[in-house]
Design a protein around this motif. Structure first.
Motif, short mmCIF file in Angstrom:
data_model
loop_
_atom_site.label_atom_id
_atom_site.label_comp_id
_atom_site.label_asym_id
_atom_site.label_seq_id
_atom_site.Cartn_x
_atom_site.Cartn_y
_atom_site.Cartn_z
N TRP A 54 41.60 34.45 48.23
CA TRP A 54 42.06 34.73 49.65
C TRP A 54 43.62 34.43 49.55
N ALA A 55 44.13 33.86 49.02
CA ALA A 55 45.39 33.39 48.85
C ALA A 55 46.15 34.77 48.31
N CYS A 56 45.73 35.07 47.11
CA CYS A 56 46.19 36.17 46.52
C CYS A 56 46.28 37.51 47.50
N ALA A 57 45.21 37.66 48.14
CA ALA A 57 44.97 38.86 49.02
C ALA A 57 46.32 38.49 50.06
N LEU A 58 46.80 37.58 50.39
CA LEU A 58 47.85 37.43 51.45
C LEU A 58 49.12 37.95 50.98
N ALA A 59 49.32 38.25 49.71
CA ALA A 59 50.54 38.99 49.30
C ALA A 59 50.50 40.50 49.71
N PRO A 60 49.56 41.27 49.12
CA PRO A 60 49.54 42.68 49.92
C PRO A 60 49.43 42.74 51.40
N ALA A 95 49.30 52.09 35.34
CA ALA A 95 50.46 51.90 35.69
C ALA A 95 50.66 52.49 37.05
N VAL A 96 50.19 53.50 37.54
CA VAL A 96 50.30 54.07 38.89
C VAL A 96 49.59 53.06 40.00
N ARG A 97 48.43 52.52 39.44
CA ARG A 97 47.61 51.72 40.42
C ARG A 97 48.39 50.34 40.55
N LEU A 98 48.87 49.77 39.56
CA LEU A 98 49.69 48.51 39.75
C LEU A 98 50.84 48.69 40.52
N ALA A 99 51.35 49.71 40.46
CA ALA A 99 52.84 50.02 41.30
C ALA A 99 52.42 50.04 42.58
N LEU A 100 51.06 50.23 43.19
CA LEU A 100 50.83 50.29 44.50
C LEU A 100 50.82 48.86 45.24
N PRO A 101 51.47 48.81 46.57
CA PRO A 101 51.74 47.43 46.91
C PRO A 101 50.15 46.77 47.29
N GLY A 102 49.04 47.60 47.42
CA GLY A 102 47.74 46.83 47.87
C GLY A 102 46.89 46.56 46.61
N ALA A 129 46.57 44.24 44.81
CA ALA A 129 45.95 42.73 44.65
C ALA A 129 44.84 42.52 45.56
N PHE A 130 44.51 43.60 46.52
CA PHE A 130 43.20 43.58 47.36
C PHE A 130 41.94 43.67 46.09
N ILE A 131 42.31 44.21 44.96
CA ILE A 131 41.20 44.58 43.97
C ILE A 131 41.30 43.52 42.81
N ALA A 132 42.58 43.30 42.49
CA ALA A 132 42.72 42.54 41.33
C ALA A 132 42.29 41.03 41.39
N TRP A 133 41.81 40.65 42.58
CA TRP A 133 41.45 39.07 42.60
C TRP A 133 40.12 39.08 41.85
N ASN A 134 39.56 40.40 41.57
CA ASN A 134 38.22 40.09 41.02
C ASN A 134 38.23 39.43 39.40
N GLY A 135 39.47 39.46 39.06
CA GLY A 135 39.67 38.81 37.69
C GLY A 135 39.53 37.39 37.59
N LEU A 136 39.70 36.82 39.01
CA LEU A 136 39.58 35.29 38.94
C LEU A 136 38.22 34.71 38.67
N PHE A 137 37.17 35.74 38.73
CA PHE A 137 35.64 35.26 38.63
C PHE A 137 35.03 35.80 37.35
N THR A 138 36.04 35.58 36.32
CA THR A 138 35.61 35.91 34.84
C THR A 138 36.00 34.50 34.16
N LEU A 159 43.94 37.50 34.26
CA LEU A 159 45.01 37.22 35.16
C LEU A 159 46.08 38.24 35.14
N GLY A 160 46.24 39.18 33.72
CA GLY A 160 47.18 39.87 33.74
C GLY A 160 47.52 40.98 35.06
N GLU A 161 46.46 41.68 35.26
CA GLU A 161 46.48 42.72 36.52
C GLU A 161 46.81 41.87 37.93
N LEU A 162 46.44 40.92 38.00
CA LEU A 162 46.46 40.12 39.43
C LEU A 162 47.99 39.58 39.40
#
Length: 459
Positions: free
Chosen positions: A187-193, A236-243, A245-254, A259-262
Motif C-alpha cells: 500500500w505504501a508503494c501504491a501511494l507513489a502512483p 520499457a514502455v510499461r515502466l515509463a508509465l506513472p501508474g 507501481a499499481f501492478i509492480a507491488w506483486n513482486g513483494l509477495f515472492t 524488486l527491480g520493476e517495483l
C-alpha cells in the motif's frame, strides 16, 4: 503594461514589513485543509474509505464463492491479509484515480467557479504560498483516504477470517507478521502512483480552470494507462508509465522479492510527481488574476503542460530501454517454466501437510515444468491464454515421477492463472479430503508472477 496581482504582491513583500504582510505557509495550509474537509463530498469520501472496504472484505470473506479472478481473491477464506490486497487491486484500477480527481482535480478550479481568487490573494498575499498550501492540503487528504482504505480492509479481514499466514505469488507461505509487513509496504508503494495522478490533477485544475474537464484528467490518464497495460507493449514502455507501481507491488509477495520493476516504477512515479507539480506551479504563478476573463484556459497553456510530460515519458522509456534489455514482452518460455515449477513445489508441500503425508522439501521434489503455447504451433513467449504446462516431480523412495497438467492464462503484466487439468487426485478437484474435513485444494488453481524486467539478455 498590465500589472498583475502577482507583481503587486511581490512589490508589497519587498517594500512593506515582512512580518506584517507575510502569511506563514503552515497557516495557509491549515486554512486550505479545513476548506477541503468541510466539503460534504470530501467528508463522504473519507467516511466511505474508512468504512466500506472493511464491510466489503467481511462480506466477501463469508461467501461461498470468492473473487478468484482477482489477485489473492482465492485466499480470502484462509487469511485476513488477502482482503487488503484484493481492495488494493481494485483501488489501483478505479478508486484511487477517482479520489485524486475529486480532490486534486478540483482544488484550483473551485476558486474559479466561486470567483474567490481576489479574496484569497488579499488574505494570503503570495501566489507561491497559495500553491504550496493547496498542493499540500490535497496530498494530505489523499493520504488520509488511502490510509482509510488499507486500515478498514485490514480490520475487516482480520476480524472476519483472522491473522493467518498468507500464500505468496510463488506459493511460499508468509507468516502473519511477514504478511502484515508486505501488505503495508504494498500500500505504501501504491501511494507513489497515487500522488503522480494527484500531481496530474493539480496540473489539469490549473490549466483548465472552471472547465469540468479538470476533474476528469486523473481518471482519464488512469484509463489510458490501463488500456496501455492490456496491449503487448515492450517492458520499457510499461515502466515509463506513472501508474505501473499499481501492478509492480506483486513482486513483494515472492521469495526472493522481485524488486527491480517495483523500484523503477516508484522512481518513475515520483518523477511524474515532481514534473507535473512543478509545471502546475509555473503556470499558476504566471497567471494574470487581474483579467476577469482568464479562468486558466489558454491555447498556449495546454501545450506547455502537455509537452513536458510527453518528454518525461520518452526520457524514462529511453533510460529503462538503455539500462536493461527490456524491449520485448519480458515473458519467455524459460521464465514461465521456472515460475510454474516454483509455485507448484511450494503448494505441493502445502497439500502434503493437509493430507498428513510424509513431509518433503522442494529439493527432494525436483519439480520441473515443460510449457508451450498453442500445442507447439506458436512461439512460446509473450502473453496469451493458450499456454500449457506439464509439471513433473519426484517423491523420495518412488521410482516413477509424478506429472500434472495445467492450462495457463498469462497476462501482459506477467501475472498468470493456472487451472489444473489432471490427474484428479492432484489438481482435478477444488477440494481435498483431509483428516479434519474438506479443505481447498491449493493445487487446483493458483496464481503466479513472471518477472518481466531482467538484468541480462538471457534472463
Amino acid at each position: 503594461m498590465t500589472v498583475t496581482v502577482a507583481d503587486n504582491v511581490a512589490a508589497a513583500d519587498v517594500d512593506a514589513d515582512p512580518d506584517a504582510l507575510r502569511v506563514p505557509v503552515t497557516r495557509a495550509y491549515r486554512f486550505e485543509l479545513v476548506k477541503l474537509v468541510s466539503q460534504w463530498r470530501i467528508r463522504l469520501l473519507v467516511l466511505a474509505c474508512w468504512i466500506m472496504p472493511g464491510l466489503f472484505v467481511a462480506a466477501v470473506s463469508q461467501q461461498s464463492t470468492l473473487p478468484s479472478d482477482t489477485l489473492f481473491g482465492r485466499w480470502m477464506h484462509a487469511t485476513g491479509w488477502a482482503g487488503p490486497l484484493v481492495v488494493l487491486g481494485f483501488a489501483g484500477s478505479w478508486a484511487l484515480p477517482l479520489l485524486t480527481s475529486v480532490v486534486a482535480g478540483d482544488v484550483f478550479a473551485a476558486e474559479d467557479r466561486l470567483g474567490t481568487w481576489r479574496h484569497l490573494l488579499v488574505a494570503v498575499r503570495s501566489l507561491r504560498r497559495i500553491f504550496v498550501a493547496k498542493a499540500l492540503a490535497s496530498f494530505t487528504v489523499i493520504a488520509l483516504l488511502v490510509t482509510g482504505l488499507v486500515a478498514s480492509s485490514a480490520v475487516g479481514g482480520l476480524a472476519t477470517v483472522g491473522n493467518q499466514p498468507l500464500v505468496g505469488l510463488d506459493g511460499h507461505l508468509l507468516t502473519p507478521s511477514d504478511a502484515a509487513g508486505s501488505v503495508l509496504l504494498a500500500w505504501a508503494c501504491a501511494l507513489a502512483p497515487t500522488l503522480a495522478l494527484a500531481a496530474i490533477g493539480l496540473l489539469g485544475s490549473v490549466v483548465l480552470g472552471r472547465s469540468p474537464m479538470g476533474l476528469l484528467v486523473p481518471a482519464l490518464v488512469a484509463v489510458a494507462m490501463q488500456l496501455a497495460q492490456m496491449l503487448q507493449l515492450p517492458v520499457a514502455v510499461r515502466l515509463a508509465l506513472p501508474g505501473y507501481a499499481f501492478i509492480a507491488w506483486n513482486g513483494l509477495f515472492t521469495s526472493p522479492a522481485q524488486l527491480g520493476e517495483l523500484l523503477v516504477a516508484i522512481a518513475v512515479s515520483l518523477a511524474w510527481v515532481v514534473v507535473a507539480t512543478a509545471l502546475a506551479y509555473l503556470l499558476f504563478v504566471r497567471r494574470d488574476f487581474t483579467n476577469a476573463t482568464d479562468d486558466g484556459i489558454g491555447r498556449r497553456a495546454i501545450p506547455r503542460a502537455l509537452l513536458p510530460l510527453v518528454a518525461l515519458l520518452a526520457l524514462t522509456f529511453g533510460v529503462v530501454a538503455v539500462a536493461t534489455p527490456s524491449m520485448g514482452s519480458g515473458i519467455s518460455q524459460a521464465k514461465v517454466q521456472q515460475s510454474v515449477a516454483t509455485v507448484f513445489a511450494h503448494l505441493y508441500r502445502m497439500q502434503t501437510e493437509q493430507l498428513n503425508r510424509p513431509a518433503v522439501t522442494e529439493a527432494q521434489l525436483q519439480v520441473t515444468a515443460a510449457c508451450d503455447r498453442g500445442g507447439g504451433q506458436v512461439d512460446a513467449e509473450g502473453p496469451g491464454n493458450d499456454w500449457r504446462c506439464v509439471v513433473t516431480w519426484h517423491l523420495p523412495g518412488t521410482a516413477a515421477p509424478g506429472t500434472a497438467i495445467y492450462q495457463l492464462d498469462v497476462s501482459s503484466n506477467g501475472r498468470f492463472k493456472s487451472d489444473g487439468d489432471g490427474p484428479k487426485e492432484v489438481n482435478g478437484y477444488f477440494l481435498v479430503h483431509t483428516p479434519t474435513g474438506d479443505a481447498p485444494n491449493p493445487l487446483w488453481q493458483f496464481d503466479g508472477n513472471v518477472e518481466l524486467l531482467t538484468t541480462s539478455p538471457k534472463g
